[in-house]
Scaffold this active site. Structure first.
Site, mmCIF file in Angstrom:
data_model
loop_
_atom_site.group_PDB
_atom_site.id
_atom_site.type_symbol
_atom_site.label_atom_id
_atom_site.label_comp_id
_atom_site.label_asym_id
_atom_site.label_seq_id
_atom_site.Cartn_x
_atom_site.Cartn_y
_atom_site.Cartn_z
ATOM 1 N N ARG A 152 31.084 58.426 4.601
ATOM 2 C CA ARG A 152 31.887 57.334 4.881
ATOM 3 C C ARG A 152 33.262 57.858 4.283
ATOM 4 O O ARG A 152 33.200 58.077 2.845
ATOM 5 C CB ARG A 152 31.648 56.196 4.638
ATOM 6 N N ASN A 192 38.296 48.488 5.987
ATOM 7 C CA ASN A 192 37.421 48.168 4.810
ATOM 8 C C ASN A 192 37.946 46.621 4.444
ATOM 9 O O ASN A 192 39.038 46.654 4.259
ATOM 10 C CB ASN A 192 37.921 49.288 3.700
ATOM 11 N N GLU A 193 36.702 46.141 4.080
ATOM 12 C CA GLU A 193 36.841 44.672 3.299
ATOM 13 C C GLU A 193 37.986 43.977 3.654
ATOM 14 O O GLU A 193 38.877 43.550 2.961
ATOM 15 C CB GLU A 193 36.800 44.987 1.953
ATOM 16 N N HIS A 237 28.669 45.047 2.249
ATOM 17 C CA HIS A 237 29.003 45.724 0.767
ATOM 18 C C HIS A 237 28.205 45.043 -0.259
ATOM 19 O O HIS A 237 28.536 43.522 -0.462
ATOM 20 C CB HIS A 237 30.556 45.839 0.364
ATOM 21 N N TYR A 272 27.740 44.338 -4.459
ATOM 22 C CA TYR A 272 27.898 44.494 -5.604
ATOM 23 C C TYR A 272 27.403 43.434 -6.350
ATOM 24 O O TYR A 272 25.991 43.015 -6.037
ATOM 25 C CB TYR A 272 29.275 44.725 -5.808
ATOM 26 N N GLU A 297 28.524 49.884 1.441
ATOM 27 C CA GLU A 297 28.898 50.255 0.132
ATOM 28 C C GLU A 297 27.950 49.539 -0.779
ATOM 29 O O GLU A 297 27.500 48.480 -0.289
ATOM 30 C CB GLU A 297 30.404 49.745 -0.042
ATOM 31 N N TRP A 310 28.460 53.794 -2.892
ATOM 32 C CA TRP A 310 29.996 54.396 -3.608
ATOM 33 C C TRP A 310 30.008 54.685 -4.624
ATOM 34 O O TRP A 310 29.300 54.032 -5.499
ATOM 35 C CB TRP A 310 30.555 52.923 -3.370
#
Length: 458
Positions: A78, A154-155, A221, A223, A250, A279
Site C-alpha cells: 500500500r 486515507n482515514e 485501521h 490501533y 493498517e 503500518w
C-alpha cells in the site's frame, strides 16, 4: 498513527455499540474485483492481501523498498501518495510506482494521504478533492485494473462530526465511477480510520450500494481502539456475519500496555481469510512503528520480525497473485517453482473444448490464464453432461513441445507429449451439468497453442 500520533492518542478513549442489520454485496468482474467477502483476480482466483504500507510520498527516493518488501514475503504494498498536501506525486511518478509494483510482483494499493483526519485536521483535503486527484491520474491508471487498487482517501474523516463520512464516501465513489474508473476501490473508515463510533460499520450497506460496479472493499485501521481480542473479534464478526468485504488496511503492534493486539489481528485474519497491510516499512516520525531501521531490510525491528517472520506473518501466509505466476489459493498441496518474467501481463491463447457430451459423459475446456517467457499457467474446466458422473479423466496431446510441471485439483501425468489428468478424491463426483476446475503450471518454447481435449466420465 504515522504523522498524527498525538492527535490519535487523545482521540482513542471511548467506544460505542450499535445493532447491525446488513445484507451482502453483489460483485463486478473487471480486473481485481469483489465476490462476496473476497477479493478475486480476473481469472476467478481469490486473492488475500498480505503486505505492508510504504510511505512513498515522503520518501520518493526509496524505490528499492519495493524489492525489499517483496523479498520480505509480501504480495501487496500500500503506497502513500499525495496530491498537494505534501509534495505532489505526479502522473509520471505514479506510473513508475505501478511499474515497480509489477516488476516486483506486488499488487499495488495506491492511497491518497491528503484526506487524513478531515474535519479535525485543518490541513486535510476532502474526499471530493481526493477523487479529483485520481481523475487527474486517469491516463496512468486505466488499464491497470488487474494490478492496482485505488484507496480513495486515507482515514478521510477525523473525530469531529464523523457522521459526514457516509455522504462524502458515497459521493466520492460515484464520482470515480462516473469518470470511468473500473478499478477495485478501497474506502477507509472515519475516526482516523478506526471507526470507534461505528459509522462505517453502521452504514456499510449504503457505501457498497453506491458503487454501480459493485466493486468496493471496506478498510478498517486497527490501533489502540483495538487493544483487546474481544474488540477485534466483535468488529470482524459483524462484517463476516453479514458477508461484507473487508481488509485491515493498517495496524500497529502491542509495544506497550493498551496498544493494539496485533497477535489477535493476525490470527483472526488468517482464520477468516482476511487481507491485511501492516503500518509501515520505515520512516515514521514515531520509529516504534518502523519495521526496518532506516529502510534497511537487513535490520528488522521487533515489529518487523513479527510481521515478516511471525507465525501468521508474511512468509508464513502470503501467496503471490496468480497474474504474476503465483499458484492459485485453491491448490491444496503444491507450490510453483517457475519464476516468470514479472513485467508481462497474461497473454491468453485460444481455448479448446470437447464436443457436447451424451448423458453420463463430460466436456473439458482448456484456457491459458497467464503466460511469460518460457512458462505459462492454464486452467481446465470439466463439466458433466445431462447425467451425474462419479469420476472423470481428461487427456490431450501437445503439438508444440509444451510440458506440465505442477498441477492442483487433479492428478496429472505425462508421457512424452501426451498428458492425462484424473480427478482427485473431492472433485470427481459431479451432478448433471455441474462443473469443476483444475489448473497447472507448464513450460513452452516458440508456440503455446491450445490442444484438443478428450473427457471421459465414469
Amino acid at each position: 498513527m504515522k504523522r498524527k500520533l498525538s492527535v490519535v492518542a487523545t482521540a482513542l478513549l471511548t467506544a460505542a455499540t450499535a445493532v447491525l442489520f446488513f445484507t451482502g454485496p453483489a460483485y463486478a468482474a473487471t480486473g481485481l474485483h469483489v465476490v462476496g467477502r473476497n477479493i478475486v483476480e480476473a481469472n476467478g482466483q481469490t486473492f488475500v492481501m498480505r503486505g505492508v504500507n510504504h510511505p512513498h510520498a515522503w520518501y520518493a527516493n526509496r524505490t528499492g523498498s519495493f524489492a525489499d518488501i517483496k523479498a520480505a514475503g509480501a504480495n501487496t504494498v500500500r503506497v502513500v501518495l499525495s496530491g498537494g498536501r505534501w509534495t505532489t506525486n505526479t502522473a509520471s511518478d505514479v506510473a513508475n510506482v505501478i511499474a515497480l509494483c509489477k516488476a516486483n510482483r506486488l499488487i499495488c494499493v495506491l492511497e491518497n494521504h491528503d484526506t487524513t483526519g478531515y474535519g479535525e485536521d485543518a490541513a486535510a483535503y476532502t474526499l471530493d478533492q481526493a477523487a479529483n486527484y485520481w481523475i487527474g491520474l486517469k491516463s496512468v491508471l486505466v488499464g491497470q485494473e488487474d494490478h492496482v487498487v485505488i484507496n480513495i482517501g486515507n482515514e478521510p474523516i477525523g473525530n469531529t462530526d464523523p457522521g459526514q463520512w457516509t455522504a462524502a464516501t458515497v459521493a466520492a465513489i460515484r464520482k470515480m465511477r462516473s469518470n470511468g474508473f473500473e478499478h477495485l476501490l478501497m474506502v477507509d473508515a472515519p475516526n482516523w480510520g478506526q471507526d470507534w463510533t461505528y459509522v462505517m460499520r453502521d452504514n456499510a450497506q449504503t457505501i457498497l450500494d453506491a458503487d454501480t460496479r459493485d466493486n468496493t472493499v471496506l478498510s478498517i485501521h486497527m490501533y489502540a481502539v483495538f487493544n483487546t481480542s474481544t474488540s477485534i473479534v466483535d468488529y470482524l464478526d459483524t462484517f463476516e456475519r453479514n458477508g461484507w468485504p473487508l481488509v485491515i488496511g493498517e495496524f500497529g503492534w502491542q509495544f506497550a500496555a493498551g496498544e493494539v493486539d496485533d497477535a489477535t489481528i493476525l490470527s483472526e485474519a488468517v482464520r477468516r481469510n482476511l487481507g491485511w497491510l501492516a503500518w509501515s516499512w520505515s520512516g515514521n516520525t514515531d520509529p516504534i512503528l518502523d519495521m526496518t531501521t532506516n529502510f534497511d531490510a537487513s535490520q528488522l525491528t521487533t515489529w518487523g520480525q513479527r510481521i515478516v517472520n511471525g507465525p501468521n506473518g508474511l512468509k508464513a501466509t502470503a501467496k503471490e497473485a496468480t497474474i504474476f505466476g503465483g499458484r492459485p489459493t485453491t491448490s491444496p498441496t503444491v507450490s510453483p517453482t517457475v519464476s516468470p518474467t514479472p513485467t508481462l501481463s497474461p497473454t491468453p491463447t485460444p481455448t479448446q473444448t470437447t464436443p457436447p457430451p451424451p448423458a453420463g459423459a463430460c466436456t473439458a475446456t482448456y484456457s491459458v490464464t497467464g503466460q511469460w517467457g518460457g512458462g505459462f499457467q492454464a486452467d481446465v474446466k470439466v463439466t458433466a453432461g445431462s447425467s451425474a458422473i462419479r469420476g472423470w479423466t481428461v487427456t490431450w496431446t501437445y503439438a508444440n513441445g509444451q510440458t506440465v510441471s505442477q498441477a492442483w485439483n487433479a492428478t496429472v501425468t505425462s508421457s512424452g507429449s501426451s498428458v492425462t489428468a484424473r480427478n482427485v478424491s473431492y472433485n470427481g463426483s459431479l451432478a448433471a451439468g455441474a462443473a469443476t476446475q483444475f489448473g497447472f503450471l507448464g513450460s513452452w518454447n516458440g508456440t503455446n497453442s491450445a490442444p484438443a481435449l478428450t473427457c471421459t466420465a465414469s
